[in-house]
Write a protein that holds these residues in place. Structure first.
Motif, PDB file in Angstrom:
ATOM      1  N   SER A  89      62.608  76.310  45.514  1.00 25.52           N
ATOM      2  CA  SER A  89      61.204  76.035  45.788  1.00 25.52           C
ATOM      3  C   SER A  89      60.486  77.349  46.060  1.00 25.52           C
ATOM      4  CB  SER A  89      61.032  75.107  46.996  1.00 25.52           C
ATOM      5  OG  SER A  89      61.339  75.795  48.205  1.00 25.52           O
ATOM      6  N   ARG A  90      59.167  77.321  45.887  1.00 21.93           N
ATOM      7  CA  ARG A  90      58.371  78.519  46.182  1.00 21.93           C
ATOM      8  C   ARG A  90      58.417  78.844  47.668  1.00 21.93           C
ATOM      9  NH1 ARG A  90      54.466  81.634  43.916  1.00 21.93           N
ATOM     10  NH2 ARG A  90      54.404  80.405  41.981  1.00 21.93           N
ATOM     11  N   GLU A  91      58.507  77.814  48.507  1.00 14.16           N
ATOM     12  CA  GLU A  91      58.546  78.048  49.949  1.00 14.16           C
ATOM     13  C   GLU A  91      59.798  78.821  50.355  1.00 14.16           C
ATOM     14  OE1 GLU A  91      55.728  75.095  48.905  1.00 14.16           O
ATOM     15  OE2 GLU A  91      57.896  75.131  48.493  1.00 14.16           O
ATOM     16  N   ILE A  92      60.940  78.437  49.806  1.00 12.24           N
ATOM     17  CA  ILE A  92      62.176  79.159  50.122  1.00 12.24           C
ATOM     18  C   ILE A  92      62.122  80.571  49.558  1.00 12.24           C
ATOM     19  CG2 ILE A  92      64.672  79.241  49.742  1.00 12.24           C
ATOM     20  CD1 ILE A  92      64.677  76.190  49.732  1.00 12.24           C
ATOM     21  N   ALA A  93      61.589  80.712  48.343  1.00 12.78           N
ATOM     22  CA  ALA A  93      61.471  82.042  47.745  1.00 12.78           C
ATOM     23  C   ALA A  93      60.586  82.949  48.591  1.00 12.78           C
ATOM     24  CB  ALA A  93      60.912  81.932  46.330  1.00 12.78           C
ATOM     25  N   ALA A  94      59.528  82.392  49.176  1.00  9.90           N
ATOM     26  CA  ALA A  94      58.650  83.171  50.052  1.00  9.90           C
ATOM     27  C   ALA A  94      59.363  83.547  51.348  1.00  9.90           C
ATOM     28  CB  ALA A  94      57.385  82.382  50.355  1.00  9.90           C
ATOM     29  N   ALA A  95      60.184  82.622  51.880  1.00 15.26           N
ATOM     30  CA  ALA A  95      60.952  82.923  53.089  1.00 15.26           C
ATOM     31  C   ALA A  95      61.966  84.029  52.812  1.00 15.26           C
ATOM     32  CB  ALA A  95      61.666  81.659  53.577  1.00 15.26           C
ATOM     33  N   VAL A  96      62.560  84.003  51.630  1.00 11.67           N
ATOM     34  CA  VAL A  96      63.481  85.064  51.222  1.00 11.67           C
ATOM     35  C   VAL A  96      62.759  86.402  51.165  1.00 11.67           C
ATOM     36  CG1 VAL A  96      64.800  85.947  49.255  1.00 11.67           C
ATOM     37  CG2 VAL A  96      65.095  83.575  49.988  1.00 11.67           C
ATOM     38  N   ALA A  97      61.551  86.399  50.631  1.00 12.23           N
ATOM     39  CA  ALA A  97      60.767  87.629  50.563  1.00 12.23           C
ATOM     40  C   ALA A  97      60.520  88.208  51.956  1.00 12.23           C
ATOM     41  CB  ALA A  97      59.440  87.356  49.857  1.00 12.23           C
ATOM     42  N   LYS A  98      60.217  87.332  52.902  1.00  9.97           N
ATOM     43  CA  LYS A  98      59.930  87.785  54.271  1.00  9.97           C
ATOM     44  C   LYS A  98      61.163  88.407  54.920  1.00  9.97           C
ATOM     45  CE  LYS A  98      58.187  86.250  58.757  1.00  9.97           C
ATOM     46  NZ  LYS A  98      57.693  85.104  59.565  1.00  9.97           N
ATOM     47  N   VAL A  99      62.307  87.739  54.821  1.00  9.06           N
ATOM     48  CA  VAL A  99      63.507  88.276  55.470  1.00  9.06           C
ATOM     49  C   VAL A  99      63.979  89.551  54.768  1.00  9.06           C
ATOM     50  CG1 VAL A  99      64.233  86.027  56.332  1.00  9.06           C
ATOM     51  CG2 VAL A  99      65.134  86.839  54.139  1.00  9.06           C
ATOM     52  N   SER A 100      63.703  89.664  53.475  1.00  9.18           N
ATOM     53  CA  SER A 100      64.065  90.876  52.747  1.00  9.18           C
ATOM     54  C   SER A 100      63.288  92.070  53.271  1.00  9.18           C
ATOM     55  CB  SER A 100      63.784  90.697  51.251  1.00  9.18           C
ATOM     56  OG  SER A 100      64.507  89.609  50.715  1.00  9.18           O
ATOM     57  N   GLU A 101      62.005  91.883  53.505  1.00  5.46           N
ATOM     58  CA  GLU A 101      61.187  92.962  54.068  1.00  5.46           C
ATOM     59  C   GLU A 101      61.685  93.346  55.454  1.00  5.46           C
ATOM     60  OE1 GLU A 101      57.384  91.112  53.799  1.00  5.46           O
ATOM     61  OE2 GLU A 101      56.948  91.960  51.807  1.00  5.46           O
ATOM     62  N   GLU A 102      62.114  92.349  56.224  1.00  4.82           N
ATOM     63  CA  GLU A 102      62.627  92.622  57.564  1.00  4.82           C
ATOM     64  C   GLU A 102      63.934  93.421  57.508  1.00  4.82           C
ATOM     65  OE1 GLU A 102      62.967  88.703  59.144  1.00  4.82           O
ATOM     66  OE2 GLU A 102      60.820  88.505  59.587  1.00  4.82           O
ATOM     67  N   VAL A 103      64.810  93.093  56.574  1.00  2.84           N
ATOM     68  CA  VAL A 103      66.080  93.814  56.439  1.00  2.84           C
ATOM     69  C   VAL A 103      65.826  95.283  56.135  1.00  2.84           C
ATOM     70  CG1 VAL A 103      68.108  94.109  54.963  1.00  2.84           C
ATOM     71  CG2 VAL A 103      67.501  91.836  55.803  1.00  2.84           C
ATOM     72  N   TYR A 104      64.926  95.550  55.200  1.00  2.00           N
ATOM     73  CA  TYR A 104      64.694  96.934  54.813  1.00  2.00           C
ATOM     74  C   TYR A 104      63.860  97.690  55.835  1.00  2.00           C
ATOM     75  CZ  TYR A 104      67.229  96.613  50.516  1.00  2.00           C
ATOM     76  OH  TYR A 104      68.265  96.487  49.607  1.00  2.00           O
ATOM     77  N   ALA A 105      63.059  96.981  56.590  1.00  2.00           N
ATOM     78  CA  ALA A 105      62.345  97.641  57.693  1.00  2.00           C
ATOM     79  C   ALA A 105      63.333  98.145  58.742  1.00  2.00           C
ATOM     80  CB  ALA A 105      61.346  96.673  58.322  1.00  2.00           C
ATOM     81  N   LYS A 106      64.396  97.367  58.986  1.00  2.00           N
ATOM     82  CA  LYS A 106      65.399  97.760  59.980  1.00  2.00           C
ATOM     83  C   LYS A 106      66.189  98.990  59.548  1.00  2.00           C
ATOM     84  CE  LYS A 106      66.136  93.182  62.033  1.00  2.00           C
ATOM     85  NZ  LYS A 106      67.100  92.061  62.218  1.00  2.00           N
ATOM     86  N   ILE A 107      66.430  99.126  58.244  1.00  2.00           N
ATOM     87  CA  ILE A 107      67.209 100.279  57.792  1.00  2.00           C
ATOM     88  C   ILE A 107      66.316 101.449  57.393  1.00  2.00           C
ATOM     89  CG2 ILE A 107      69.111  98.821  57.047  1.00  2.00           C
ATOM     90  CD1 ILE A 107      68.270  99.207  54.193  1.00  2.00           C
ATOM     91  N   GLY A 108      64.996 101.260  57.531  1.00  2.00           N
ATOM     92  CA  GLY A 108      64.055 102.357  57.311  1.00  2.00           C
ATOM     93  C   GLY A 108      63.847 102.735  55.863  1.00  2.00           C
ATOM     94  N   LEU A 109      63.898 101.774  54.967  1.00  2.00           N
ATOM     95  CA  LEU A 109      63.704 102.041  53.545  1.00  2.00           C
ATOM     96  C   LEU A 109      62.581 101.165  53.012  1.00  2.00           C
ATOM     97  CD1 LEU A 109      64.768 103.544  51.018  1.00  2.00           C
ATOM     98  CD2 LEU A 109      66.307 101.606  50.626  1.00  2.00           C
ATOM     99  N   GLY A 110      61.655 101.775  52.284  1.00  2.00           N
ATOM    100  CA  GLY A 110      60.567 101.012  51.695  1.00  2.00           C
ATOM    101  C   GLY A 110      61.076 100.038  50.645  1.00  2.00           C
ATOM    102  N   VAL A 111      60.330  98.963  50.449  1.00  7.81           N
ATOM    103  CA  VAL A 111      60.756  97.940  49.502  1.00  7.81           C
ATOM    104  C   VAL A 111      59.529  97.219  48.948  1.00  7.81           C
ATOM    105  CG1 VAL A 111      61.001  96.154  51.292  1.00  7.81           C
ATOM    106  CG2 VAL A 111      62.330  95.969  49.174  1.00  7.81           C
TER     107      VAL A 111
END
Length: 311
Positions: free
Chosen positions: A271-293
């Motif tokens: 679903s688009r909702e799950i895909a959007a949730a995936v996008a959000k957690v992906s940004e959070e993962v890369y924010a923690k490791i200090g890499l732009g995405v």
């Protein structure tokens, strides 16, 4: 007609278990190419935008002109052409950047020359451009970029391309960490031999994935998105790979993998909702490791390359 402009979309190649034999086209991201008739003989790349000045203008090195030259050679034609490339995809991203350029160029020149070839017949010309771009004439990017949807390359000798169905409700999240990974480097880490056990596991996953596409069984599709041949080695080249995979599973994704040779990762969701949730957690993962995405959500592109304008 004196000039034709065409578009070709980004692609996900391999689709986890389908190394060099599976790919699909993505949304409306891609490249545009304008091909114009010229009174001067030969092929000329007259302009490239969106590449930061990094792509070659030489006809023998640019994927647009290499593909067009293969096209003209098949026709025994020597028409002079000017080519303008408008890049919409980042280089070295694993989203089929070189393939999209070649695919768009071929769609444009095919229209300009009176459509002598079908879309499927254009694929071998684009493969020659891939040979120049990464050293291997593979079709798992160029075929879906030209044809759209999911595509299986059943064999290369002779080339046998099979269009596969696209289940409804399937969404892709693309996660592009801000690093560049050359296809040649990503291929260099792969083993030249695999065990019988790995071959059996990989074959089962490919069969499961194709069955899932035909039956729209998204749960089976998710279980089949496992690669035991390339991913274990290429994952080491992509920062945050394993942290991201754990996070997107918790977000409810069907499965994920490396897009092409990386570093872009693709995630499939029901679903688009799950895909959007995936996008959000992906940004959070890369924010923690200090890499732009860069993260985007799209449906599978069913159309592939197409002509935008003819003048």
């Amino acid at each position: 007609m004196k000039a034709v402009t065409a578009f070709a979309p980004a692609t996900v190649a391999n689709v986890s278990c389908g190394f060099d034999i599976l790919g699909f086209a993505i949304g409306d991201m891609g490249d545009r190419v304008k091909v114009s008739l010229s009174d001067q003989p030969g092929l000329r790349v007259v302009s490239i935008t969106g590449d930061g000045g990094r792509l070659p203008l030489e006809a023998e090195k640019n994927t647009c002109t290499v593909a067009i030259q293969a096209f003209l050679d098949r026709l025994n034609a020597n028409q002079g052409l000017d080519i303008s490339l408008m890049k919409g995809l980042p280089l070295g991203s694993g989203m089929g950047s070189s393939a999209a350029s070649a695919a768009a160029a071929l769609m444009a020149v095919n229209e300009l020359m009176g459509t002598p070839f079908t879309k499927t017949e254009l694929v071998p010309f684009a493969m020659e451009a891939e040979r120049v771009a990464c050293g291997a004439a593979h079709a798992d990017n160029v075929a879906p970029s030209i044809l759209g949807g999911f595509v299986l390359i059943r064999d290369y000798a002779p080339l046998d391309i099979v269009k596969l169905p696209v289940p409804e409700g399937l969404y892709t999240t693309l996660i592009h960490p801000h690093i560049e990974l050359r296809t040649a480097d990503s291929r260099s880490v792969l083993r030249r031999q695999i065990s019988l056990q790995d071959a059996v596991v990989q074959s089962g996953n490919i069969a499961g994935l194709i069955s899932a596409l035909y039956t729209s069984d998204l749960k089976l599709l998710g279980r089949s998105l496992k690669d035991v041949i390339a991913e274990p080695y290429r994952a080491l080249l992509i920062p945050g790979f394993y942290e991201l995979r754990e996070a997107i599973q918790k977000a409810g994704a069907l499965g994920s993998g490396i897009s092409g040779s990386g570093p872009t990762l693709f995630v499939l969701s029901e679903s688009r909702e799950i895909a959007a949730a995936v996008a959000k957690v992906s940004e959070e993962v890369y924010a923690k490791i200090g890499l732009g995405v860069d993260v985007s959500v799209a449906e599978v592109n069913p159309i592939g390359a197409y002509v935008i304008e003819s003048v």
